[in-house]
Design a protein around this motif. Structure first.
Motif, PDB file in Angstrom:
ATOM      1  N   THR A   1       0.279  -1.040   0.044  1.00 16.47           N
ATOM      2  CA  THR A   1      -0.086   0.150  -0.234  1.00 16.47           C
ATOM      3  C   THR A   1       0.679   1.097  -0.057  1.00 16.47           C
ATOM      4  O   THR A   1       1.570   1.832   1.229  1.00 16.47           O
ATOM      5  N   GLU A   2       0.799   1.938  -1.247  1.00 16.38           N
ATOM      6  CA  GLU A   2       1.806   3.061  -1.201  1.00 16.38           C
ATOM      7  C   GLU A   2       0.871   4.649  -0.591  1.00 16.38           C
ATOM      8  O   GLU A   2      -0.889   4.344  -1.473  1.00 16.38           O
ATOM      9  N   VAL A   3       0.875   5.290  -0.375  1.00 15.01           N
ATOM     10  CA  VAL A   3      -0.046   6.765  -0.309  1.00 15.01           C
ATOM     11  C   VAL A   3       0.861   7.790  -1.183  1.00 15.01           C
ATOM     12  O   VAL A   3       1.759   7.955  -0.930  1.00 15.01           O
ATOM     13  N   ARG A   4       0.449   9.163  -1.351  1.00  5.20           N
ATOM     14  CA  ARG A   4       0.628  10.132  -2.218  1.00  5.20           C
ATOM     15  C   ARG A   4      -0.467  10.977  -0.665  1.00  5.20           C
ATOM     16  O   ARG A   4      -1.697  11.543  -0.218  1.00  5.20           O
ATOM     17  N   ARG A   5       1.049  11.301   0.137  1.00  2.00           N
ATOM     18  CA  ARG A   5       0.706  12.322   1.317  1.00  2.00           C
ATOM     19  C   ARG A   5       0.668  14.120   0.785  1.00  2.00           C
ATOM     20  O   ARG A   5       1.753  14.242   0.345  1.00  2.00           O
ATOM     21  N   LEU A   6      -0.278  14.632   1.347  1.00  2.20           N
ATOM     22  CA  LEU A   6      -0.760  15.798   0.606  1.00  2.20           C
ATOM     23  C   LEU A   6      -0.459  16.840   2.049  1.00  2.20           C
ATOM     24  O   LEU A   6      -0.189  18.272   1.781  1.00  2.20           O
ATOM     25  N   LEU A   7      -1.392  16.228   2.714  1.00  2.00           N
ATOM     26  CA  LEU A   7      -0.822  17.432   4.188  1.00  2.00           C
ATOM     27  C   LEU A   7       0.263  16.010   5.924  1.00  2.00           C
ATOM     28  O   LEU A   7      -0.350  14.872   5.462  1.00  2.00           O
ATOM     29  N   PRO A   8       0.509  17.012   6.015  1.00  5.02           N
ATOM     30  CA  PRO A   8       1.664  17.809   5.838  1.00  5.02           C
ATOM     31  C   PRO A   8       1.996  17.869   4.832  1.00  5.02           C
ATOM     32  O   PRO A   8       2.911  17.319   4.441  1.00  5.02           O
ATOM     33  N   ASN A   9       2.402  19.039   4.097  1.00  5.16           N
ATOM     34  CA  ASN A   9       3.228  19.207   2.792  1.00  5.16           C
ATOM     35  C   ASN A   9       3.838  20.327   2.681  1.00  5.16           C
ATOM     36  O   ASN A   9       3.551  21.168   3.808  1.00  5.16           O
ATOM     37  N   LEU A  10       5.464  20.798   2.315  1.00  7.63           N
ATOM     38  CA  LEU A  10       6.716  21.469   2.052  1.00  7.63           C
ATOM     39  C   LEU A  10       5.643  22.960   1.795  1.00  7.63           C
ATOM     40  O   LEU A  10       6.445  24.155   2.175  1.00  7.63           O
TER      41      LEU A  10
ATOM     42  N   VAL B   1      -2.906  14.411   5.389  1.00  6.87           N
ATOM     43  CA  VAL B   1      -4.493  13.591   4.168  1.00  6.87           C
ATOM     44  C   VAL B   1      -3.248  12.663   3.302  1.00  6.87           C
ATOM     45  O   VAL B   1      -2.642  13.423   3.444  1.00  6.87           O
ATOM     46  N   ASP B   2      -4.028  11.877   3.618  1.00  2.00           N
ATOM     47  CA  ASP B   2      -3.281  10.872   2.842  1.00  2.00           C
ATOM     48  C   ASP B   2      -3.984  10.261   1.733  1.00  2.00           C
ATOM     49  O   ASP B   2      -5.311   9.873   2.161  1.00  2.00           O
ATOM     50  N   HIS B   3      -3.831  10.351   0.675  1.00  2.00           N
ATOM     51  CA  HIS B   3      -4.891   9.424  -0.490  1.00  2.00           C
ATOM     52  C   HIS B   3      -4.039   8.186  -1.314  1.00  2.00           C
ATOM     53  O   HIS B   3      -2.796   8.276  -1.412  1.00  2.00           O
ATOM     54  N   TYR B   4      -5.286   7.223  -0.659  1.00  2.00           N
ATOM     55  CA  TYR B   4      -4.491   5.755  -1.129  1.00  2.00           C
ATOM     56  C   TYR B   4      -4.865   5.348  -2.575  1.00  2.00           C
ATOM     57  O   TYR B   4      -6.086   4.973  -3.119  1.00  2.00           O
ATOM     58  N   GLY B   5      -4.580   4.622  -3.362  1.00  2.00           N
ATOM     59  CA  GLY B   5      -5.291   3.260  -4.441  1.00  2.00           C
ATOM     60  C   GLY B   5      -5.930   4.907  -5.993  1.00  2.00           C
ATOM     61  O   GLY B   5      -5.507   5.960  -5.930  1.00  2.00           O
ATOM     62  N   PRO B   6      -6.820   3.892  -6.734  1.00  2.00           N
ATOM     63  CA  PRO B   6      -7.338   2.602  -6.849  1.00  2.00           C
ATOM     64  C   PRO B   6      -6.188   1.086  -6.529  1.00  2.00           C
ATOM     65  O   PRO B   6      -5.460   1.671  -7.327  1.00  2.00           O
ATOM     66  N   ASP B   7      -6.032   0.339  -5.889  1.00  2.00           N
ATOM     67  CA  ASP B   7      -5.208  -0.240  -5.266  1.00  2.00           C
ATOM     68  C   ASP B   7      -5.579  -2.136  -5.915  1.00  2.00           C
ATOM     69  O   ASP B   7      -6.625  -2.394  -4.996  1.00  2.00           O
TER      70      ASP B   7
ATOM     71  N   LEU C   1      -9.010  -1.241  -3.391  1.00  2.00           N
ATOM     72  CA  LEU C   1      -8.994  -0.317  -2.140  1.00  2.00           C
ATOM     73  C   LEU C   1      -8.279   1.109  -2.573  1.00  2.00           C
ATOM     74  O   LEU C   1      -7.290   1.730  -3.253  1.00  2.00           O
ATOM     75  N   HIS C   2      -9.129   1.529  -2.536  1.00  2.00           N
ATOM     76  CA  HIS C   2      -9.277   3.866  -2.891  1.00  2.00           C
ATOM     77  C   HIS C   2      -9.632   4.050  -1.585  1.00  2.00           C
ATOM     78  O   HIS C   2     -11.217   4.176  -1.309  1.00  2.00           O
ATOM     79  N   GLY C   3      -9.213   4.987  -1.304  1.00  2.00           N
ATOM     80  CA  GLY C   3      -9.717   5.897  -0.152  1.00  2.00           C
ATOM     81  C   GLY C   3      -9.107   6.676   0.340  1.00  2.00           C
ATOM     82  O   GLY C   3      -7.956   7.208  -0.532  1.00  2.00           O
ATOM     83  N   ALA C   4      -9.295   8.146   1.090  1.00  2.00           N
ATOM     84  CA  ALA C   4      -8.413   8.779   2.150  1.00  2.00           C
ATOM     85  C   ALA C   4      -8.393   8.444   3.773  1.00  2.00           C
ATOM     86  O   ALA C   4      -9.067   8.283   3.574  1.00  2.00           O
ATOM     87  N   GLN C   5      -7.160   8.964   4.363  1.00  2.00           N
ATOM     88  CA  GLN C   5      -7.219   8.985   5.767  1.00  2.00           C
ATOM     89  C   GLN C   5      -6.440  10.450   6.086  1.00  2.00           C
ATOM     90  O   GLN C   5      -5.345  11.142   5.507  1.00  2.00           O
ATOM     91  N   LEU C   6      -7.684  10.977   6.755  1.00  2.00           N
ATOM     92  CA  LEU C   6      -7.043  12.536   7.428  1.00  2.00           C
ATOM     93  C   LEU C   6      -7.027  12.601   8.771  1.00  2.00           C
ATOM     94  O   LEU C   6      -8.025  11.134   9.348  1.00  2.00           O
TER      95      LEU C   6
END
Length: 321
Positions: free
Chosen positions: A39-48, A59-65, A134-139
């Motif tokens: 499972t790889e996530v794309r982290r948007l917050l915190p951001n540079l 904020v993490d966005h993951y999938g669709p995996d 599996l596709h979603g977001a964790q905040l």
């Protein structure tokens, strides 16, 4: 969901000093993080470029995996303090367990909302028999000082209010949008909404001028205030808006996140939100010695160890660039 990075660095968040008081169009690119096996996530917050949006602090966005032949999400027991976790799915299922005794399967468009208060621990995993994708977001939502020691608890809301119109179907996750209000417990003025747009839709969402906003693209091709936002990226919008133009080139899904700028200055390290280095150090020690955060029963595996604290002092600051 945990921040599984064993080289965890502190994020210095909050304060109004860096809030953009007027409308802007600031595109945030994600940082890719491995979240356990497969499972790889794309982290948007915190951001540079941006630490918080209202009280939204992570904020993490993951999938669709495609996890048909994989175990899917496997996040061992880990601690939280000073925040709420928001679990949100477009596809798949996540089994939540926590130290208050909660056991809940979360499905698409259902709200899993965990308030950590002073201390809680939980695990998240794909059930053994699970959907192919599996596709979603964790905040995470930072708790204000007046409520950050509240009693830990978990909420599951399967029936959430809707805002619908021509080509738009919005689910209100937290707070209020238009005349619809989520049953989820909030501690600061905030909004979170999941918005499905039909292909060819052009519409305008009503916004609160005192809130700052961001839009996370979940799927499809959508233009937010004229800016194309690709899946897994986020557009920060600043404050001062009464409405938001949206245009969907194809079927698209986005999440609208907003709230009053968070006044307090915070330290966010690993899975803890605090105000001082001493708080963070004590929380780490309590987790490693098995005190305060309770026990997650039923998970097949041991708890997640905390990473080593950085050698440099942790100081709360504003939402600095």
């Amino acid at each position: 969901m945990s921040n599984l990075d064993q080289q965890a660095t502190p994020s210095l968040c909050g304060g109004r000093g860096f809030v953009v008081a007027e409308p802007v169009r600031e595109l945030l690119s994600p940082r890719r993080v491995q979240l356990g096996a497969g499972t790889e996530v794309r982290r948007l917050l915190p951001n540079l470029g941006r630490r918080m949006i209202g009280a939204w602090a992570f904020v993490d966005h993951y999938g669709p995996d495609d996890i048909a032949d994989e175990p899917g999400m496997q996040v061992p027991p880990h601690p939280h303090m000073g925040l709420q976790t928001v679990s949100w799915l477009h596809e798949g299922e996540v089994l939540h367990r926590d130290s208050t005794g909660s056991l809940q399967t979360i499905r698409p468009r259902e709200l899993g909302l965990m308030t950590s208060g002073r201390a809680i621990s939980h695990s998240e995993e794909s059930p053994r028999a699970h959907a192919r994708f599996l596709h979603g977001a964790q905040l995470w939502v930072a708790l204000p000082d007046a409520h950050r020691h509240t009693e830990a608890h978990f909420e599951h809301h399967a029936d959430l209010p809707k805002v619908t119109g021509s080509g738009i179907d919005a689910t209100v996750i937290l707070g209020s949008l238009d005349d619809a209000t989520s049953p989820g417990t909030t501690y600061t003025p905030i909004v979170g909404a999941d918005i499905a747009l039909a292909a060819g839709t052009e519409t305008r969402l009503p916004l609160v001028p005192d809130f700052e906003y961001g839009v996370l693209s979940m799927s499809g091709e959508v233009h937010v205030d004229g800016v194309p936002v690709l899946p897994g990226s986020m557009l920060y919008l600043g404050c001062g808006r009464t409405e938001l133009p949206l245009r969907a080139e194809s079927e698209a899904g986005i999440m609208l996140l907003g709230g009053e700028p968070f006044e307090e200055e915070l330290i966010m390290w690993w899975n803890f939100v605090g105000r001082t280095q001493e708080e963070i150090e004590q929380a780490r020690a309590d987790w490693m010695t098995g005190t305060r955060f309770g026990e997650v029963k039923g998970y097949d595996g041991g708890p997640l160890p905390a990473p080593t604290l950085p050698s440099t002092p942790l100081k709360p600051r504003g939402r600095a660039r």
